[in-house]
Design an enzyme around this catalytic site. Structure first.
Site, PDB file in Angstrom:
ATOM      1  N   LYS A 147       0.812  -1.220   0.000  1.00 43.80           N
ATOM      2  CA  LYS A 147       0.000   0.000   0.000  1.00 43.80           C
ATOM      3  C   LYS A 147       0.843   1.267   0.000  1.00 43.80           C
ATOM      4  O   LYS A 147       0.357   2.330  -0.371  1.00 43.80           O
ATOM      5  CB  LYS A 147      -0.954   0.007   1.196  1.00 43.80           C
ATOM      6  CG  LYS A 147      -2.069  -1.010   1.049  1.00 43.80           C
ATOM      7  CD  LYS A 147      -3.135  -0.807   2.092  1.00 43.80           C
ATOM      8  CE  LYS A 147      -4.313  -1.734   1.865  1.00 43.80           C
ATOM      9  NZ  LYS A 147      -5.266  -1.701   2.966  1.00 43.80           N
TER      10      LYS A 147
ATOM     11  N   LYS B  88     -13.087  -8.227  -7.453  1.00 43.06           N
ATOM     12  CA  LYS B  88     -13.931  -8.511  -6.285  1.00 43.06           C
ATOM     13  C   LYS B  88     -14.818  -7.299  -6.010  1.00 43.06           C
ATOM     14  O   LYS B  88     -14.372  -6.166  -6.180  1.00 43.06           O
ATOM     15  CB  LYS B  88     -12.979  -8.757  -5.102  1.00 43.06           C
ATOM     16  CG  LYS B  88     -13.622  -9.319  -3.871  1.00 43.06           C
ATOM     17  CD  LYS B  88     -12.573  -9.552  -2.785  1.00 43.06           C
ATOM     18  CE  LYS B  88     -12.765  -8.577  -1.662  1.00 43.06           C
ATOM     19  NZ  LYS B  88     -12.015  -8.832  -0.456  1.00 43.06           N
TER      20      LYS B  88
ATOM     21  N   LYS C  69     -16.007  -2.075  -1.289  1.00 39.60           N
ATOM     22  CA  LYS C  69     -16.613  -0.840  -0.777  1.00 39.60           C
ATOM     23  C   LYS C  69     -15.976   0.394  -1.359  1.00 39.60           C
ATOM     24  O   LYS C  69     -16.577   1.445  -1.435  1.00 39.60           O
ATOM     25  CB  LYS C  69     -16.430  -0.778   0.747  1.00 39.60           C
ATOM     26  CG  LYS C  69     -17.360  -1.671   1.518  1.00 39.60           C
ATOM     27  CD  LYS C  69     -17.169  -1.462   3.004  1.00 39.60           C
ATOM     28  CE  LYS C  69     -15.854  -2.003   3.402  1.00 39.60           C
ATOM     29  NZ  LYS C  69     -15.560  -2.662   4.550  1.00 39.60           N
TER      30      LYS C  69
END
Ligand code: AMP
Length: 321
Positions: free
Chosen positions: A108, A189, A192
Site C-alpha cells: 500500500k 472482487k 466498498k
C-alpha cells in the site's frame, strides 16, 4: 472461546460483505464473539472526517439490522482511549522491523508520497483490538493473516517479558463462502472502495436501483446457462449470488433458468427480498439517532469493561503508573 471480527467503514456495506461475512456472523456467532466497526483503521489513508463518521454510524445500523445482537457490537473509536493506550504498550513491545516487514504496508505504501505513519503502525492497533478483548480466534483472509501473527507474537512476548496478561490469539480461515465479484467488472472482487458503484449492490440501495444494477451486469453473448467460473465469470457471479440468497448450489440454479433476462430478474428479486428487512431495519435506526446512540453507547461500555482489566494489568506490568 471467543472470536473477534471487524468491518472497516471505508464505504457502504455491499452484498459481498453481507453474503460473505454478515450472514455468517449472524448464523455462527457464539455468545462471547464480538463484532466491531473499525473506523480508526479507515484513517490510515486520505479520508473525509464527516463521511467517515456517517459511514461508521451507517455500518453499525446495518450490522444490528442484519441480526447481530447489539450487545456484541461496538464502534472502535468509542474505545479510542483504551486502544490508544494499549497500542502504545504494544508499540513498546514490537520492533520497527516487525512493522516494516508487513506485506500490506509494503504494497500500500509503494510509490506513494506522504504515506501516513499509521499505515505502518495500524497492525499494532489491530493487535490492540484483538488483545484488549482477549479474543482466541480471529477469522481473516490471507491478506490479514500476517497481522494476526504479529498480534500472536506480541501477546507471547509481552506475557513472557512482563507477566501473563494476554490470550494468545489464532488466525482462523473463515469457512469458504461466497466471493462476490463486481457486476460491472467480474474480474474484480466487489469492494466498498470502488469508485464506480454501477457494479456494486449496496445493502441500503433502493429495490429499483438494485434491479437496474443487476440488469446491467456484464455477462457474455452465449445463449446457454451453465456454471463455469473460469470461462464465464459474469454468469458464475450471478449464479453464486442467487445460490447464496436461496441456499442452493450454483449448478442447480443454472439448470432452473433458461435465459439471461429471466436469470437476472430472479437474481434481482432474490437480492431485493433478502436485503429488504435489513434496509428497513437500518433505515429505521438511522431515523432514530437517540436510539442508535443508546445502543452504541451500551455496546461500547460493554467492550470497554471487558478489556479494562487487561489494559490495567498491561500498564502496571510494563511500568506505567
Ligand atoms: P472489508 O470490506 O474488507 O471491511 O471486509 C468485511 C468482511 O466482508 C470481510 O469478512 C470480507 O471477507 C468480506 N467481504 C468483503 N468483500 C467481499 C466480497 N466481494 N465477497 C465476499 N465477502 C466479502
Amino acid at each position: 472461546m471467543s472470536r473477534l471480527s471487524g468491518i472497516t467503514p471505508s464505504g457502504h456495506v455491499h452484498i459481498g460483505n453481507y453474503l460473505g461475512a454478515l450472514q455468517r456472523w449472524v448464523a455462527e456467532g457464539g455468545e462471547d464473539d464480538l463484532y466491531f466497526v473499525s473506523d480508526l483503521h479507515a484513517m490510515t489513508t486520505t479520508h473525509n472526517p464527516a463521511k467517515l463518521r456517517a459511514l461508521a454510524g451507517e455500518q453499525l445500523a446495518v450490522l444490528i439490522a442484519a441480526g447481530i445482537p447489539a450487545e456484541r457490537i461496538f464502534v472502535q473509536s468509542d474505545l479510542a482511549r483504551e486502544l490508544g493506550a494499549l497500542t502504545w504498550v504494544l508499540e513498546c513491545t514490537a520492533s520497527f522491523g516487525e512493522a516494516a516487514r508487513m506485506i500490506q504496508f509494503k504494497e500500500k505504501s509503494k510509490g506513494q508520497a506522504g504515506v501516513r505513519l499509521s499505515l505502518l503502525t495500524y497492525p499494532v492497533l489491530m493487535a490492540a483490538d484483538i488483545l484488549l478483548q482477549g479474543a482466541d480466534e480471529v477469522p481473516v483472509g490471507d491478506d490479514q493473516r500476517q497481522h494476526v501473527e504479529l498480534a500472536r507474537a506480541l501477546a507471547r512476548r509481552f506475557n513472557g517479558t512482563y507477566g501473563e496478561v494476554f490470550t494468545v490469539p489464532r488466525a482462523v480461515l473463515p469457512p469458504t463462502g461466497a466471493r462476490i465479484r463486481d457486476l460491472a467488472d467480474p474480474a474484480r472482487k466487489m469492494s466498498k472502495s470502488t469508485r464506480d458503484s454501477a457494479g456494486v449492490v449496496f445493502v441500503l440501495d433502493e429495490p429499483e436501483l438494485i434491479r437496474r444494477k443487476v440488469r446491467r451486469a456484464v455477462t457474455d453473448g452465449q445463449s446457454t446457462l451453465e456454471y463455469r467460473p473460469e470461462d464465464r465469470p459474469g454468469l458464475a457471479n450471478l449464479l453464486e449470488i442467487l445460490a447464496a440468497c436461496t441456499g442452493a448450489r450454483p449448478e442447480e440454479v443454472a439448470r432452473r433458468h433458461t435465459s439471461y433476462g429471466e436469470l437476472k430478474d430472479a437474481v434481482a428479486d432474490a437480492v431485493i427480498e433478502l436485503l429488504r428487512p435489513v434496509r428497513e431495519g437500518a433505515n429505521a435506526l438511522l431515523a432514530d439517532p437517540a436510539e442508535l446512540d443508546r445502543v452504541r453507547k451500551a455496546g461500547a461500555a460493554r467492550a470497554a469493561e471487558r478489556g479494562e482489566h487487561r489494559l490495567q494489568s498491561a500498564l502496571r506490568l510494563i511500568g506505567a503508573g
